[in-house]
Design a protein around this motif. Structure first.
Motif, PDB file in Angstrom:
ATOM      1  N   ASP A  73       0.844  -1.210  -0.111  1.00 45.67           N
ATOM      2  CA  ASP A  73       0.085  -0.353  -0.068  1.00 45.67           C
ATOM      3  C   ASP A  73       0.702   1.089  -0.411  1.00 45.67           C
ATOM      4  OD1 ASP A  73       0.579   0.898   2.624  1.00 45.67           O
ATOM      5  OD2 ASP A  73      -0.898  -0.279   3.545  1.00 45.67           O
ATOM      6  N   ASP A  74       0.453   2.345  -0.297  1.00 45.85           N
ATOM      7  CA  ASP A  74       0.916   3.286  -0.180  1.00 45.85           C
ATOM      8  C   ASP A  74       1.774   3.869   1.108  1.00 45.85           C
ATOM      9  OD1 ASP A  74      -0.281   4.054  -2.716  1.00 45.85           O
ATOM     10  OD2 ASP A  74      -1.517   5.818  -2.466  1.00 45.85           O
ATOM     11  N   ARG A 118      -3.724 -15.529  -2.384  1.00 46.38           N
ATOM     12  CA  ARG A 118      -3.695 -14.482  -2.970  1.00 46.38           C
ATOM     13  C   ARG A 118      -4.113 -13.177  -2.776  1.00 46.38           C
ATOM     14  NH1 ARG A 118      -3.911 -16.151  -8.730  1.00 46.38           N
ATOM     15  NH2 ARG A 118      -2.986 -17.767  -8.637  1.00 46.38           N
ATOM     16  N   VAL A 119      -3.478 -12.818  -1.112  1.00 43.29           N
ATOM     17  CA  VAL A 119      -3.669 -11.842  -0.901  1.00 43.29           C
ATOM     18  C   VAL A 119      -3.482 -10.260  -1.548  1.00 43.29           C
ATOM     19  CG1 VAL A 119      -3.374 -10.612   1.517  1.00 43.29           C
ATOM     20  CG2 VAL A 119      -3.689 -12.802   1.649  1.00 43.29           C
ATOM     21  N   GLY A 120      -4.213  -9.447  -1.910  1.00 43.13           N
ATOM     22  CA  GLY A 120      -3.435  -8.618  -2.154  1.00 43.13           C
ATOM     23  C   GLY A 120      -3.690  -7.180  -1.230  1.00 43.13           C
ATOM     24  N   VAL A 121      -3.598  -5.407  -1.439  1.00 43.55           N
ATOM     25  CA  VAL A 121      -4.182  -4.523  -0.763  1.00 43.55           C
ATOM     26  C   VAL A 121      -4.535  -3.436  -1.041  1.00 43.55           C
ATOM     27  CG1 VAL A 121      -1.342  -4.010  -0.446  1.00 43.55           C
ATOM     28  CG2 VAL A 121      -3.282  -3.651   1.337  1.00 43.55           C
ATOM     29  N   THR A 122      -5.332  -2.548  -1.053  1.00 43.84           N
ATOM     30  CA  THR A 122      -5.433  -0.936  -2.265  1.00 43.84           C
ATOM     31  C   THR A 122      -4.052  -0.287  -1.674  1.00 43.84           C
ATOM     32  OG1 THR A 122      -6.896  -0.421  -0.269  1.00 43.84           O
ATOM     33  CG2 THR A 122      -7.874  -1.696  -2.247  1.00 43.84           C
ATOM     34  N   TRP A 134      -8.618 -11.524   0.082  1.00 45.92           N
ATOM     35  CA  TRP A 134      -8.222 -12.357  -0.714  1.00 45.92           C
ATOM     36  C   TRP A 134      -8.878 -13.285  -0.794  1.00 45.92           C
ATOM     37  CZ3 TRP A 134      -7.983 -10.294   4.462  1.00 45.92           C
ATOM     38  CH2 TRP A 134      -8.972 -11.037   5.686  1.00 45.92           C
ATOM     39  N   VAL A 135      -8.722 -14.457  -1.072  1.00 42.13           N
ATOM     40  CA  VAL A 135      -9.112 -15.609  -1.235  1.00 42.13           C
ATOM     41  C   VAL A 135      -9.589 -16.365   0.233  1.00 42.13           C
ATOM     42  CG1 VAL A 135     -10.650 -17.717  -2.838  1.00 42.13           C
ATOM     43  CG2 VAL A 135      -9.682 -15.640  -3.884  1.00 42.13           C
TER      44      VAL A 135
END
Length: 508
Positions: free
Chosen positions: A61-62, A112-116, A123-124
């Protein structure tokens, strides 16, 4: 080296493994704002959880926080290999832990973890019954809202409830989490059981759902009798514009595609500078500005193919090109790109800087065993940006006109506007404006994608319904911005007009 990730402030990262000959460790390496890279995360003992490996898929993330999936052993009990979703040193969800938004259930896995950019992890998650341990399927989870969709859910517009493997692993959220795109599998008994949701609502075309076995209409770029078949890479931005890659059930020489907002804009067999698109797309990404990048094969002119990195309509890098492997800013003629690597290793920031991994031949041998893998970035050499917006409207041929711009928008350069999918020997005009717009034309499905109109150039189409307009540029101020859209005369549609997508152009 595995996959890469970017944030909204120039930050980047990659997942890597290291070994001292006895112990292998997983890491995330990069920088929150684009400086010199360093280790951001390494397997660690956090509380009672000893991390033992990282999944290669992750996000940053930022603030530089890393969202990832880690296997961990719980040192307080005899539980090993627990699959968890993490944000830095905080475990968001762990295997066997209760799912707060679903009483009576526990997590089976977290992948499959992601982040804005603003820190919302997604994630799933696998779902089990807390008492019996029986599988209850899977779901799409976020750190902000819990489980959004799961097996057994009824989604209005789909032919059946979501199936046991409800959530596909290719999930994308927009920069601030305002929109998301996910593939879902239903419990339908036919092979037409996979569909795409945007914000929980099935995507559609004029022919119905965007899903396996569903028709691709001609106004979405489909060929006669063609159906959607498989979907691969997704992208979505805060405006809701979306990217989908995959293939149709059409002829294998033309079935692979990239679609933008439901319209196929590239497909296998299309000509690009240097060759013809062939085979499968190995990676694709879209940023918040609708810049589109992909890894795809093109014909090499001798009966074979080479893989290339494309950005919008430009081929930037090819297998066989020399690269800067040691990072000193100078390309070494003996460092030859042999292969683009990774499962989902191509990512792109808002400034169109591309990140990817690749194998480099440094010894001039035909074998790959002595190649060196590297983590690279590449900037758009143009500096100028050409961003698609809008999707145009269908003409009497059943096709939607398509507008592209090639070349660098800079002082002294020459650019080409290319129009296709119009009427044979038809006429029309390129309209130029200051900014993007969506101004519907009453009585039609068309919209003016620019405002205000500053001028126009009349164009004539060839027998294939195409045209190329070349323009030599004089002095172009850096950062100058304009929009352009093609409007074509077509007596077979309402108001006798059809239109292309719009383009927003920012000079270098």
């Amino acid at each position: 080296m595995s996959n890469t990730a970017v944030n909204g402030v120039g930050g980047y990262a990659a997942t890597i493994n290291t070994s001292d000959g006895g112990t292998t460790l997983s890491h995330v390496w990069g920088h929150a704002t684009g400086g010199s890279g360093s280790l951001l995360r390494t397997e660690a003992l956090i509380g009672t959880l000893q991390q033992t490996s990282f999944e290669s898929f992750f996000g940053i993330d930022d603030t530089g926080s890393v969202a990832y999936s880690a296997q961990a052993d719980d040192t307080s009990r005899s539980a090993t290999g627990l699959d968890g979703a993490w944000l830095d040193a905080t475990v968001l969800a762990n295997e066997d832990d209760p799912i707060p938004s679903l009483p009576g259930t526990v997590y089976r896995f977290n992948s499959r973890v992601g982040v804005t950019n603003n820190g919302i992890a997604y994630w799933v998650a696998g779902i089990n019954d807390a008492v019996s341990g029986a599988s209850l399927g899977n779901g799409l989870a976020t750190s902000a809202s819990g489980i959004l969709h799961k097996s057994g859910d009824l989604i209005a517009g789909l032919p059946a409830a979501l199936g046991a493997s409800a959530i596909d692993f290719d999930v994308r959220f927009s920069a601030l989490g305002g929109h998301y795109l996910v593939g879902v599998d239903t419990a339908a008994t036919s092979t037409a059981d996979f569909f795409v949701l945007r914000d929980g609502i099935p995507l559609t075309t004029s022919a119905g759902l965007i899903g396996e076995g569903q028709a691709v209409p001609t106004d979405a770029g489909g060929l006669a009798g063609e159906n959607w078949d498989n979907f691969d890479f997704f992208g979505i931005n805060e405006s809701g514009d979306y990217l989908i890659t995959g293939d149709t059930d059409g002829a294998t020489a033309s079935d692979e595609f990239i679609s933008f907002n439901g319209k196929i804009i590239y497909r296998e067999g299309d000509a690009v500078v240097g060759g013809t698109l062939e085979g499968s797309i190995e990676g694709a990404a879209m940023n918040e500005n609708c810049d589109i990048a992909c890894l795809w094969d093109i014909s090499d002119g001798s009966g074979g193919t080479i893989e290339v990195l494309m950005l919008n309509d430009k081929v930037l890098l090819r297998e066989g090109d020399a690269v800067d492997l040691d990072g000193d800013g100078a390309i070494e003629p003996t460092s030859i790109l042999a292969n683009f690597t990774g499962i989902s290793a191509l990512t792109m920031g808002p400034n169109r800087r591309l990140y990817f991994t690749a194998d480099i031949d440094i010894n001039g041998t035909s074998t790959s065993s002595d190649d060196v893998e590297g983590f690279f970035f590449l900037d758009d050499p143009c500096g100028s940006s050409v961003q698609r917006h809008g999707v145009g409207c269908v003409g009497s041929t059943g096709l939607v006109p398509d507008l592209r711009l090639t070349g660098c928008v800079a002082t002294g350069s020459t650019i080409d506007f290319s129009i296709r999918r119009g009427l044979s020997m038809g006429t029309g005009a390129l309209l130029f404006g200051l900014d993007k717009a969506v101004l519907p034309l009453p009585g039609t499905s068309c919209a003016l994608n620019l405002s205000p109109i500053l001028g126009q150039v009349v164009i004539g189409l060839d027998p294939s319904g195409s045209a190329v307009l070349s323009q030599a540029l004089g002095a172009v101020p850096s950062g100058a911005t304009f929009t352009v859209q093609a409007w074509l005369l077509d007596g077979g549609v309402p108001r006798s007009l059809t239109a292309s997508n719009g383009l927003r152009v920012i000079a270098e």
